[in-house]
Design a protein around this motif. Structure first.
Motif, PDB file in Angstrom:
ATOM      1  N   ALA A 172       0.937  -1.362  -0.110  1.00  0.00           N
ATOM      2  CA  ALA A 172      -0.069  -0.444  -0.006  1.00  0.00           C
ATOM      3  C   ALA A 172       1.245   1.449   0.166  1.00  0.00           C
ATOM      4  CB  ALA A 172      -0.881  -0.022   1.126  1.00  0.00           C
ATOM      5  N   LYS A 173       0.286   2.445  -0.640  1.00  0.00           N
ATOM      6  CA  LYS A 173       1.390   3.779  -0.916  1.00  0.00           C
ATOM      7  C   LYS A 173       1.255   4.275   0.869  1.00  0.00           C
ATOM      8  CE  LYS A 173       2.424   3.326  -5.333  1.00  0.00           C
ATOM      9  NZ  LYS A 173       3.443   2.257  -5.751  1.00  0.00           N
ATOM     10  N   MET A 174       2.465   4.673   0.733  1.00  0.00           N
ATOM     11  CA  MET A 174       2.491   5.748   1.678  1.00  0.00           C
ATOM     12  C   MET A 174       2.081   6.938   2.046  1.00  0.00           C
ATOM     13  SD  MET A 174       5.742   6.360   4.384  1.00  0.00           S
ATOM     14  CE  MET A 174       5.560   4.774   5.191  1.00  0.00           C
ATOM     15  N   LYS A 175       1.494   8.154   2.639  1.00  0.00           N
ATOM     16  CA  LYS A 175       1.264   9.335   2.178  1.00  0.00           C
ATOM     17  C   LYS A 175       2.088  10.596   2.888  1.00  0.00           C
ATOM     18  CE  LYS A 175      -3.542  10.964   1.609  1.00  0.00           C
ATOM     19  NZ  LYS A 175      -4.743  11.636   1.750  1.00  0.00           N
ATOM     20  N   VAL A 176       2.732  11.081   2.334  1.00  0.00           N
ATOM     21  CA  VAL A 176       3.812  12.409   2.728  1.00  0.00           C
ATOM     22  C   VAL A 176       3.561  13.559   2.879  1.00  0.00           C
ATOM     23  CG1 VAL A 176       5.597   9.715   3.243  1.00  0.00           C
ATOM     24  CG2 VAL A 176       5.585  11.734   1.313  1.00  0.00           C
ATOM     25  N   THR A 193      12.041  13.433  -7.685  1.00  0.00           N
ATOM     26  CA  THR A 193      11.285  12.997  -9.158  1.00  0.00           C
ATOM     27  C   THR A 193      10.161  11.845  -9.223  1.00  0.00           C
ATOM     28  OG1 THR A 193      10.734  15.552  -9.930  1.00  0.00           O
ATOM     29  CG2 THR A 193       9.786  13.260 -10.890  1.00  0.00           C
ATOM     30  N   PRO A 194      11.205  10.843  -9.446  1.00  0.00           N
ATOM     31  CA  PRO A 194      11.711   9.546  -9.007  1.00  0.00           C
ATOM     32  C   PRO A 194      11.271   8.770  -8.279  1.00  0.00           C
ATOM     33  CG  PRO A 194      13.484  10.103 -10.314  1.00  0.00           C
ATOM     34  CD  PRO A 194      13.086  10.706  -9.047  1.00  0.00           C
ATOM     35  N   LEU A 195      11.107   9.820  -6.743  1.00  0.00           N
ATOM     36  CA  LEU A 195      11.354   8.647  -5.823  1.00  0.00           C
ATOM     37  C   LEU A 195       9.417   9.273  -4.763  1.00  0.00           C
ATOM     38  CD1 LEU A 195      13.826   9.851  -3.455  1.00  0.00           C
ATOM     39  CD2 LEU A 195      13.438   7.649  -4.951  1.00  0.00           C
ATOM     40  N   LEU A 196       9.143   9.653  -5.872  1.00  0.00           N
ATOM     41  CA  LEU A 196       8.038  10.395  -5.334  1.00  0.00           C
ATOM     42  C   LEU A 196       6.567   9.677  -5.484  1.00  0.00           C
ATOM     43  CD1 LEU A 196       8.668  14.680  -5.419  1.00  0.00           C
ATOM     44  CD2 LEU A 196       8.250  12.990  -3.254  1.00  0.00           C
ATOM     45  N   GLY A 197       6.517   8.404  -6.794  1.00  0.00           N
ATOM     46  CA  GLY A 197       5.177   8.540  -7.167  1.00  0.00           C
ATOM     47  C   GLY A 197       4.277   9.611  -7.524  1.00  0.00           C
ATOM     48  N   GLU A 198       3.399   9.615  -7.039  1.00  0.00           N
ATOM     49  CA  GLU A 198       1.358   9.666  -7.223  1.00  0.00           C
ATOM     50  C   GLU A 198       0.607  10.792  -6.178  1.00  0.00           C
ATOM     51  OE1 GLU A 198      -3.056   9.908  -6.935  1.00  0.00           O
ATOM     52  OE2 GLU A 198      -1.926   7.670  -7.093  1.00  0.00           O
ATOM     53  N   VAL A 217       9.247   1.925   0.265  1.00  0.00           N
ATOM     54  CA  VAL A 217      11.058   1.440   0.007  1.00  0.00           C
ATOM     55  C   VAL A 217      11.286   3.067  -0.397  1.00  0.00           C
ATOM     56  CG1 VAL A 217      10.174  -1.045  -0.429  1.00  0.00           C
ATOM     57  CG2 VAL A 217      10.648   0.843  -2.194  1.00  0.00           C
ATOM     58  N   ASN A 218      11.381   3.871  -0.678  1.00  0.00           N
ATOM     59  CA  ASN A 218      11.403   4.837  -1.181  1.00  0.00           C
ATOM     60  C   ASN A 218      11.413   5.712   0.170  1.00  0.00           C
ATOM     61  OD1 ASN A 218      11.932   4.522  -3.448  1.00  0.00           O
ATOM     62  ND2 ASN A 218      10.131   5.338  -4.304  1.00  0.00           N
ATOM     63  N   TYR A 219      10.558   5.378   0.782  1.00  0.00           N
ATOM     64  CA  TYR A 219      10.660   6.562   2.430  1.00  0.00           C
ATOM     65  C   TYR A 219      11.760   6.695   3.531  1.00  0.00           C
ATOM     66  CZ  TYR A 219       9.494   8.593   6.942  1.00  0.00           C
ATOM     67  OH  TYR A 219       9.590   8.944   8.203  1.00  0.00           O
ATOM     68  N   ARG A 220      13.062   5.799   2.713  1.00  0.00           N
ATOM     69  CA  ARG A 220      14.334   5.938   4.289  1.00  0.00           C
ATOM     70  C   ARG A 220      14.853   7.047   3.331  1.00  0.00           C
ATOM     71  NH1 ARG A 220      16.770   3.593   8.276  1.00  0.00           N
ATOM     72  NH2 ARG A 220      15.207   2.103   8.044  1.00  0.00           N
ATOM     73  N   GLU A 221      14.706   6.438   2.296  1.00  0.00           N
ATOM     74  CA  GLU A 221      16.092   7.626   1.212  1.00  0.00           C
ATOM     75  C   GLU A 221      15.489   8.586   0.754  1.00  0.00           C
ATOM     76  OE1 GLU A 221      17.713   7.398  -3.851  1.00  0.00           O
ATOM     77  OE2 GLU A 221      16.300   6.069  -3.263  1.00  0.00           O
ATOM     78  N   LEU A 222      14.092   9.387   1.227  1.00  0.00           N
ATOM     79  CA  LEU A 222      13.741  10.708   0.604  1.00  0.00           C
ATOM     80  C   LEU A 222      14.122  11.745   2.436  1.00  0.00           C
ATOM     81  CD1 LEU A 222       9.989  10.608  -0.650  1.00  0.00           C
ATOM     82  CD2 LEU A 222      11.825  11.907  -1.245  1.00  0.00           C
ATOM     83  N   MET A 223      13.673  10.788   3.200  1.00  0.00           N
ATOM     84  CA  MET A 223      14.199  11.029   4.624  1.00  0.00           C
ATOM     85  C   MET A 223      15.741  11.201   4.399  1.00  0.00           C
ATOM     86  SD  MET A 223      12.824  11.526   7.550  1.00  0.00           S
ATOM     87  CE  MET A 223      13.171  12.007   9.087  1.00  0.00           C
ATOM     88  N   GLU A 224      16.335  10.754   3.765  1.00  0.00           N
ATOM     89  CA  GLU A 224      17.864  10.904   3.859  1.00  0.00           C
ATOM     90  C   GLU A 224      18.266  12.350   3.597  1.00  0.00           C
ATOM     91  OE1 GLU A 224      20.299   7.800   3.078  1.00  0.00           O
ATOM     92  OE2 GLU A 224      19.314   6.455   4.499  1.00  0.00           O
ATOM     93  N   ILE A 225      17.513  13.019   2.341  1.00  0.00           N
ATOM     94  CA  ILE A 225      18.012  13.687   1.736  1.00  0.00           C
ATOM     95  C   ILE A 225      17.483  14.917   1.902  1.00  0.00           C
ATOM     96  CG2 ILE A 225      16.822  14.829  -1.026  1.00  0.00           C
ATOM     97  CD1 ILE A 225      16.500  12.015  -1.915  1.00  0.00           C
TER      98      ILE A 225
END
Length: 247
Positions: A172-176, A193-198, A217-225
């Motif tokens: 399921a998607k995570m809303k952030v 952009t490639p990490l943001l999804g919809e 699965v992209n949450y950790r990478e987004l958090m680091e950035i």
């Protein structure tokens, strides 16, 4: 030295054992069922509520008390109280069959609930009930064990379920919500952009604010950035997004 037990004492077959190997010897303490974890977590503070017998054993079931010379050699002390505390804190908990079954049932329920919460059928956008997840894991010959954390096992199972597609299933998607100064957002746009999804909404002014449905699965990478910028904030609005029509 055998222990003489009065007839009204709880039988040794019903105790929980905590074992510790020290040197070439194995030491045991006899505890009440379900109390050791309470002691370790600080819920139970009365040692008398934890220990069935305030003694260190070589073998509880045979009533073999550890001799002082063995304690001195292994622990550098014959202080039974201190040694018991060390074994309770660092030793390996040996579950009784009844406890093991209860623990297995508890862990299995937790794993199935985590998977059910974090995954959906991509066609219907609905969650699968735990019973369906259980049946599918059985087909994949996945064994849930009591010795590993439920979350770890759930994430491993999710990866397998998504890979094998015995049933149509995705995370399921995570809303952030992401907030960044616009000047920083412009520099990071190609990376983000490639990490943001919809993207559900986007506002640009002094600050760039975007609400997006991302793959977890992209949450950790987004958090680091985002975390590398003082103006950056990443807020989780919903851990597992499903459609509003979910039953």
């Amino acid at each position: 030295m055998p222990i003489n037990q009065p007839s009204n004492q709880i039988k040794l077959t019903n105790v929980s054992l905590v074992r510790m190997k020290k040197g070439k010897k194995r030491f045991e303490v006899a505890c009440y069922q379900n109390k050791v974890q309470d002691w370790r977590s600080g819920v139970e503070k009365d040692i008398d509520e934890v220990l069935q017998i305030p003694q260190v054993f070589l073998n509880v079931s045979k009533g073999q008390v550890a001799p002082n010379e063995d304690l001195q050699k292994a622990f550098g002390s014959t202080d039974t109280d201190k040694i018991i505390l060390e074994i309770l804190q660092k030793g390996e908990i040996q579950l009784s069959e009844k406890e093991r079954q209860a623990k297995n049932s508890q862990i299995q329920a937790e794993v199935l609930q985590i998977i059910s919460t974090k995954c959906i059928n991509p066609k219907t956008k609905k969650r699968y009930p735990p019973t369906m997840i259980q049946k599918t894991l059985a087909e994949l010959k996945v064994n849930i064990v009591a010795t590993k954390p439920a979350k770890t096992q759930a994430l491993e199972a999710i990866r397998l379920l998504v890979k094998e597609q015995v049933i149509p299933i995705v995370r399921a998607k995570m809303k952030v919500k992401i907030t960044l100064e616009s000047k920083d957002a412009k520099k990071l746009k190609e990376t983000l952009t490639p990490l943001l999804g919809e993207i559900e909404s986007e506002d640009t002014g002094k600050f760039w604010e975007v609400v997006s449905l991302i793959d977890p699965v992209n949450y950790r990478e987004l958090m680091e950035i985002i975390g590398k910028h003082k103006s950056g904030q990443l807020e989780v609005l919903d851990m597992a997004v499903v459609d509003e029509g979910e039953n």
